[in-house]
Design an enzyme around this catalytic site. Structure first.
Site, PDB file in Angstrom:
ATOM      1  N   GLN A 142      21.678  43.897  59.112  1.00 43.30           N
ATOM      2  CA  GLN A 142      21.152  42.959  58.361  1.00 43.30           C
ATOM      3  C   GLN A 142      21.405  43.054  57.092  1.00 43.30           C
ATOM      4  O   GLN A 142      20.806  43.789  56.409  1.00 43.30           O
ATOM      5  CB  GLN A 142      19.521  42.881  59.000  1.00 43.30           C
ATOM      6  CG  GLN A 142      18.870  41.812  58.170  1.00 43.30           C
ATOM      7  CD  GLN A 142      17.461  42.231  58.285  1.00 43.30           C
ATOM      8  OE1 GLN A 142      16.926  43.291  58.553  1.00 43.30           O
ATOM      9  NE2 GLN A 142      16.494  41.172  58.269  1.00 43.30           N
ATOM     10  N   GLU A 260      12.219  39.508  63.864  1.00 44.19           N
ATOM     11  CA  GLU A 260      12.069  41.058  63.186  1.00 44.19           C
ATOM     12  C   GLU A 260      10.837  41.379  63.564  1.00 44.19           C
ATOM     13  O   GLU A 260      10.769  42.666  64.132  1.00 44.19           O
ATOM     14  CB  GLU A 260      12.561  40.847  61.718  1.00 44.19           C
ATOM     15  CG  GLU A 260      12.550  42.385  61.175  1.00 44.19           C
ATOM     16  CD  GLU A 260      13.003  42.559  59.742  1.00 44.19           C
ATOM     17  OE1 GLU A 260      12.991  41.614  59.033  1.00 44.19           O
ATOM     18  OE2 GLU A 260      13.459  43.669  59.517  1.00 44.19           O
TER      19      GLU A 260
HETATM   20  C1  LIG Z   1      13.815  52.118  56.309  1.00 40.04           C
HETATM   21  C2  LIG Z   1      14.117  50.831  56.025  1.00 40.04           C
HETATM   22  C3  LIG Z   1      15.096  50.052  56.562  1.00 40.04           C
HETATM   23  C4  LIG Z   1      15.478  48.811  55.857  1.00 40.04           C
HETATM   24  N1  LIG Z   1      16.314  48.130  56.735  1.00 40.04           N
HETATM   25  C5  LIG Z   1      16.940  46.910  56.232  1.00 40.04           C
HETATM   26  C6  LIG Z   1      17.911  46.252  56.705  1.00 40.04           C
HETATM   27  O1  LIG Z   1      18.418  46.597  57.664  1.00 40.04           O
HETATM   28  N2  LIG Z   1      18.207  44.857  56.081  1.00 40.04           N
HETATM   29  C7  LIG Z   1      17.779  44.529  55.342  1.00 40.04           C
HETATM   30  O2  LIG Z   1      18.128  43.451  54.737  1.00 40.04           O
HETATM   31  N3  LIG Z   1      16.550  45.066  54.692  1.00 40.04           N
HETATM   32  C8  LIG Z   1      16.020  46.346  54.987  1.00 40.04           C
HETATM   33  N4  LIG Z   1      15.081  47.064  54.479  1.00 40.04           N
HETATM   34  C9  LIG Z   1      14.425  46.419  53.378  1.00 40.04           C
HETATM   35  C10 LIG Z   1      13.059  45.988  53.509  1.00 40.04           C
HETATM   36  O3  LIG Z   1      12.882  44.704  54.153  1.00 40.04           O
HETATM   37  C11 LIG Z   1      12.380  45.753  52.218  1.00 40.04           C
HETATM   38  O4  LIG Z   1      12.397  47.016  51.601  1.00 40.04           O
HETATM   39  C12 LIG Z   1      11.056  45.265  52.090  1.00 40.04           C
HETATM   40  O5  LIG Z   1      11.143  43.681  52.307  1.00 40.04           O
HETATM   41  C13 LIG Z   1      10.495  45.290  50.803  1.00 40.04           C
HETATM   42  O6  LIG Z   1      11.231  44.933  49.626  1.00 40.04           O
HETATM   43  P1  LIG Z   1      11.353  45.751  48.236  1.00 40.04           P
HETATM   44  O7  LIG Z   1      11.913  46.950  48.843  1.00 40.04           O
HETATM   45  O8  LIG Z   1      12.374  45.121  47.430  1.00 40.04           O
HETATM   46  O9  LIG Z   1       9.908  45.865  47.613  1.00 40.04           O
HETATM   47  P2  LIG Z   1       9.152  44.709  46.908  1.00 40.04           P
HETATM   48  O10 LIG Z   1       9.436  43.465  47.416  1.00 40.04           O
HETATM   49  O11 LIG Z   1       9.927  45.174  45.361  1.00 40.04           O
HETATM   50  O12 LIG Z   1       7.861  45.156  47.172  1.00 40.04           O
HETATM   51  C14 LIG Z   1       7.355  46.355  45.963  1.00 40.04           C
HETATM   52  C15 LIG Z   1       5.852  46.240  46.325  1.00 40.04           C
HETATM   53  O13 LIG Z   1       5.234  44.931  45.914  1.00 40.04           O
HETATM   54  C16 LIG Z   1       4.565  44.338  47.013  1.00 40.04           C
HETATM   55  N5  LIG Z   1       4.407  43.055  46.954  1.00 40.04           N
HETATM   56  C17 LIG Z   1       5.711  42.293  46.805  1.00 40.04           C
HETATM   57  N6  LIG Z   1       5.254  40.804  47.114  1.00 40.04           N
HETATM   58  C18 LIG Z   1       3.945  40.871  46.835  1.00 40.04           C
HETATM   59  C19 LIG Z   1       3.223  39.817  47.322  1.00 40.04           C
HETATM   60  N7  LIG Z   1       3.244  38.555  47.327  1.00 40.04           N
HETATM   61  N8  LIG Z   1       1.613  39.971  47.358  1.00 40.04           N
HETATM   62  C20 LIG Z   1       1.463  41.419  47.340  1.00 40.04           C
HETATM   63  N9  LIG Z   1       2.106  42.335  46.953  1.00 40.04           N
HETATM   64  C21 LIG Z   1       3.423  42.275  47.015  1.00 40.04           C
HETATM   65  C22 LIG Z   1       5.019  44.957  48.181  1.00 40.04           C
HETATM   66  O14 LIG Z   1       4.259  44.860  49.457  1.00 40.04           O
HETATM   67  C23 LIG Z   1       5.235  46.508  47.849  1.00 40.04           C
HETATM   68  O15 LIG Z   1       4.142  47.189  47.940  1.00 40.04           O
HETATM   69  C24 LIG Z   1      14.568  48.222  54.975  1.00 40.04           C
HETATM   70  C25 LIG Z   1      13.755  49.026  54.256  1.00 40.04           C
HETATM   71  C26 LIG Z   1      13.350  50.165  54.758  1.00 40.04           C
HETATM   72  C27 LIG Z   1      12.377  51.072  54.197  1.00 40.04           C
END
Ligand SMILES: Cc1cc2nc3c(=O)[nH]c(=O)nc-3n(C[C@H](O)[C@H](O)[C@H](O)COP(=O)(O)OP(=O)(O)OC[C@H]3O[C@@H](n4cnc5c(N)ncnc54)[C@H](O)[C@@H]3O)c2cc1C
Lengths: 430, 363
Positions: A142, A260
């Site tokens: 993904q 998902e």
């Molecule tokens: C082990 C693992 C596997 C993964 N595998 C995949 C994969 O295969 N493919 C893929 O595409 N992605 C994958 N991901 C990515 C995952 O979907 C993202 O890490 C996740 O959506 C969070 O995005 P970010 O890391 O950019 O954090 P951010 O979005 O930057 O979040 C940082 C913090 O801000 C908070 N936050 C953000 N927006 C809000 C809001 N509106 N209100 C309150 N709090 C908020 C979040 O909750 C978090 O605490 C994976 C992640 C992990 C950890």
């Protein structure tokens, strides 16, 4: 309401049991479903021979199930499925969980990409992709998240530009689980940066072996490297690999994300599992707290009972959701409850079982820590459950807004052309 | 009443912070994590040269005798930097035990070396992970030690070990030179920057520390002193996690705004701060009791320990959560704080242990 199998369900269960006992070995020890979150340190994603062997074994098991009609219980027969009900899917999941099976590396394909293609794909696409996906021959990843776009997925900037009947893609994806052994990826791109953010997106199926795709491992806090960053440099994707209309990528992505959440939070595979605490309890006669076997400690017993109750609540809520689904509902916001509670509960349980082990609590040695250090591994793996596939905070927003009907958060980025939305100095890069 | 550090102590804190900023930035801790080194020898050397190790050791034994409040100031900075040194083992636990239980001769023999960093000492608190004294099976016969201790924090790098063992049916403390007669094997701690070992003895020379049958009394007091000082490391660690989370929440944008503008994140950080400040207040009280009011120490240490365990676990776990995907990576810093928090908590015990100690002492 009836918690017992109907006669047809019982018959199906017996059939599943027969096939499984002929084709797999029963599990000897059980960490329950918590074992799913555990990984021996540095084991996963090390790209060594052992990992490729794991992939081959997983594919062989998937193929065996496929050939016998167990791979896609709810999938249409036309695509290699059984055309059966969600309840039967659950029953299968419960029975399969009792056997030693290789890790399920097909979840992104079968649980997410497959349902998306079934809804949004052309007939040619369905015919081309679904069978090799279900049989495990082709593995999927993904490609959604980016350094600057995770929770705010629609903030993504990987650019797709149309040239003739091809698209040229440039940009970077991150946290891509399993990219290194995947044949195909589901990819969301920005095709129109001047449209509002949700409007300018287009969704593709990309061949991971295309020239210009570069995959680099990222190491996780568990020590393993199951995820990756994926770079796109002038990668050409034929227009026939587009899923849904140009500019409609967001609604296609939503289908994927609903599935998902469902597969992380409430999928059939996770139900009917044991919390892993029954094995903890068996081991607590030999673990001492304040000079007495831990199992005699009233505070310990009380805490274990609370965890068991929360776990049971989760399990039974999962069945209720599935009952609703089996009556024709769509996977909805309820799976947010499952995902949110599962991550928090697993983290708290793991921390507690570590605490019970005193100074051994921090040790990862399988011959020292309780249950071969499974809970230490769960503790290190579980932050992923709270982050991946929509963070806890995102799940709470979904529950608040879509289930409870609370007013939505004030949005600064709605209706504004994407290239005018404020961005910060920090993008999440490693 | 004055519930604050004085001017000299604050100056000392600033100097300590500067030294650790220079020598032990997180990049240096990453290096230790990814190496087989059992501690940061260069940093340890600098701490010795700057007189940190002898802070609470009397001048007659080679220390500066500044006191426990000063030691607490250093402990907080060590925790805040997640520094990879055997400071806590050698100083809060071992040197303190020798001060409390040693003969004049033993104090003269060992304390100057510990104060100068020429020797590292540690205390073996467990056998097969069991810490209550009924579980002690190690034996001393004719001055020779037989048995096994596990896990031992800093057991790989220590020169000197203090441990409880049985002799003629009495449970006493012993000092053992780890130079020979010991087999060390590395254990695999989650926190790779604070390494642990299993030690097996087959006839190592052991000299008694303190009176015969006094292991329980001395170790009990050692737990209180250790908890009071480790609470400062935990407070420093929680502070580091909070600072990291606040900085990230200001810089990271989602939905066109800094994530710190979402109340889900803002309130989480506020909760971290509340737990941290409560832990800090409890730690101050414990440091004061340690320095000035020993009768109050058992309860004060338990309060400090319970609050610090909770603050450190919450702040470090939630700092990972606030970082999202990046928080789950090996390359980033947040996971190192989580693992250090678990190291510090598991070492002297969690809520089940200290809850009992508190109720036994404060009621
Ligand atoms: C082990 C693992 C596997 C993964 N595998 C995949 C994969 O295969 N493919 C893929 O595409 N992605 C994958 N991901 C990515 C995952 O979907 C993202 O890490 C996740 O959506 C969070 O995005 P970010 O890391 O950019 O954090 P951010 O979005 O930057 O979040 C940082 C913090 O801000 C908070 N936050 C953000 N927006 C809000 C809001 N509106 N209100 C309150 N709090 C908020 C979040 O909750 C978090 O605490 C994976 C992640 C992990 C950890």
């Amino acid at each position: 309401m009836d918690f017992n199998d109907t006669p047809q369900e019982a018959e199906f269960r017996a059939e599943a049991q027969r096939w499984l006992s002929d084709n797999a070995k029963p599990r000897t020890e059980s960490g329950g479903m918590m074992a799913m979150f555990a990984e021996a340190e540095g084991e996963g994603g090390n790209r060594g021979e052992a990992e490729w062997e794991m992939v081959r074994q997983a594919q062989a098991w998937q193929k065996r199930k496929y050939d016998a009609g167990w791979a896609g219980i709810t999938w249409p027969k036309r695509y290699g499925g059984r055309g059966a009900s969600i309840m039967q899917q659950v029953i299968w999941g419960q029975e399969e969980a009792k056997y030693e099976t290789p890790p399920n590396i097909f979840m992104i394909g079968i649980g997410m990409a497959g349902p998306t293609i079934q809804v949004h794909g052309s007939n040619e696409q369905k015919d081309r992709y679904l069978k090799p996906m279900l049989s495990g021959e082709e593995i999927w990843c993904q490609l959604f998240s980016e350094p600057g776009a995770g929770s705010d997925l629609a903030g993504l900037r990987t650019r797709a530009v149309k040239e003739g009947d091809e698209w040229v893609v440039n940009g970077q994806k991150v946290w891509t689980s399993g990219a290194h052994y995947s044949k195909w990826g589901i990819l969301v791109t920005r095709s129109d940066p001047s449209a509002p953010k949700h409007k300018g997106l287009t969704y593709f199926i990309v061949d991971m072996e295309s020239p210009g795709v570069e995959i680099r491992p990222i190491r996780q806090m568990t020590g393993g490297a199951n995820f990756n960053e994926v770079f796109f440099k002038d990668v050409r994707i034929p227009d026939s690999n587009r899923l849904g209309a140009v500019g409609q990528g967001w609604s296609v992505a939503i289908t994927t994300l609903m599935n998902e959440r469902m597969s992380i939070g409430g999928g059939g595979g996770m139900l009917g599992g044991d919390s892993g605490l029954s094995d903890v309890i068996k081991g607590l006669g030999k673990v001492y707290v304040n000079g007495r076997p831990a199992i005699e400690n009233a505070a310990v017993r009380h805490q274990l009972a609370r965890f068991m109750t929360r776990f049971k609540g989760l399990e039974l809520t999962g069945y209720r959701t599935l009952s609703a689904l089996s009556m024709g509902g769509m996977p909805g916001a309820e799976s947010s409850i499952m995902k949110l509670e599962m991550g928090l509960l697993a983290q708290q349980m793991a921390a507690f079982v570590m605490e019970l082990q005193g100074p051994n609590g921090v040790l990862m040695d399988s011959d020292v820590a309780l249950m071969e250090a499974m809970w230490q591994q769960v503790y290190l793996g579980v932050p992923a459950i709270r982050i991946a596939g929509g963070t806890d905070e995102v799940q709470r927003n979904i529950i608040g807004e879509r289930v409870l009907g609370l007013p939505a958060d004030v949005r600064l980025d709605k209706g504004v052309p994407f290239n005018e939305v404020p961005t910060g100095p920090r993008t999440a890069t490693v | 009443m004055n519930f604050a550090f004085d001017q000299d102590q604050l100056m000392m804190r600033d100097a300590a912070r500067k030294l650790l900023d220079d020598l032990s930035p997180m990049s240096a801790v990453h290096k230790i994590m990814d190496s087989e080194e059992s501690y940061d020898a260069k940093l340890w050397q600098a701490m010795a040269e700057n007189g940190w190790l002898g802070t609470a050791i009397p001048e007659s034994y080679g220390g500066s005798d500044l006191g426990y409040l000063e030691l607490a100031v250093l402990a907080e900075e060590i925790g805040r930097h997640c520094a990879s040194v055997p400071f806590s083992s050698s100083i809060y636990l071992a040197a303190e035990l020798i001060k409390a239980a040693g003969t004049e001769e033993q104090k003269h023999k060992y304390l100057p070396k510990l104060a100068a960093g020429e020797q590292i000492a540690t205390v073996a608190l467990a056998e097969q992970g069991r810490t209550d004294l009924d579980g002690v099976t190690a034996k001393v016969e004719d001055g020779r030690l037989h048995g096994e201790k596990s896990p031992v924090v800093d057991g790989l790098c220590a020169d000197l070990l203090i441990l409880p063992a049985r002799e003629h049916g009495e449970l006493s403390l012993y000092l053992v030179d780890l130079g020979q007669g010991v087999e060390r094997s590395a254990l695999h701690s989650m926190d790779r920057t604070r390494k642990q070992a299993r030690l097996r003895f087959d006839g190592a020379a052991a000299e008694r520390l303190g009176g015969s049958g006094e292991a329980g009394r001395h170790l009990d007091a050692a737990y209180d002193r250790g908890a009071a000082l480790l609470a400062f490391e935990q407070v420093g660690l929680a502070q580091a996690a909070l600072d990291m989370g606040v900085a990230y929440a200001k810089e990271r944008y989602a939905f066109g705004r800094p994530i710190g503008s979402f109340q889900a994140i803002k309130h989480r950080l506020a909760d971290m701060f509340v737990k941290l400040e409560s832990a800090r207040s409890n730690a101050y009280y414990a440091a004061w009791a340690l320095a000035k009011s020993p009768d109050e120490l058992p309860a004060a240490a338990a309060y400090a320990r319970l609050a610090a365990n909770e603050a450190a676990a919450f702040a470090t776990e939630e700092n990972v959560q606030i970082h999202g995907g990046i928080g789950f990576t090996w390359e980033a810093d947040p996971h190192m704080l989580v693992k250090r928090a678990k190291h510090l908590e598991s070492w002297l015990g969690g809520g089940l242990v200290w809850g009992e100690r508190l109720l036994g002492n404060a009621a």
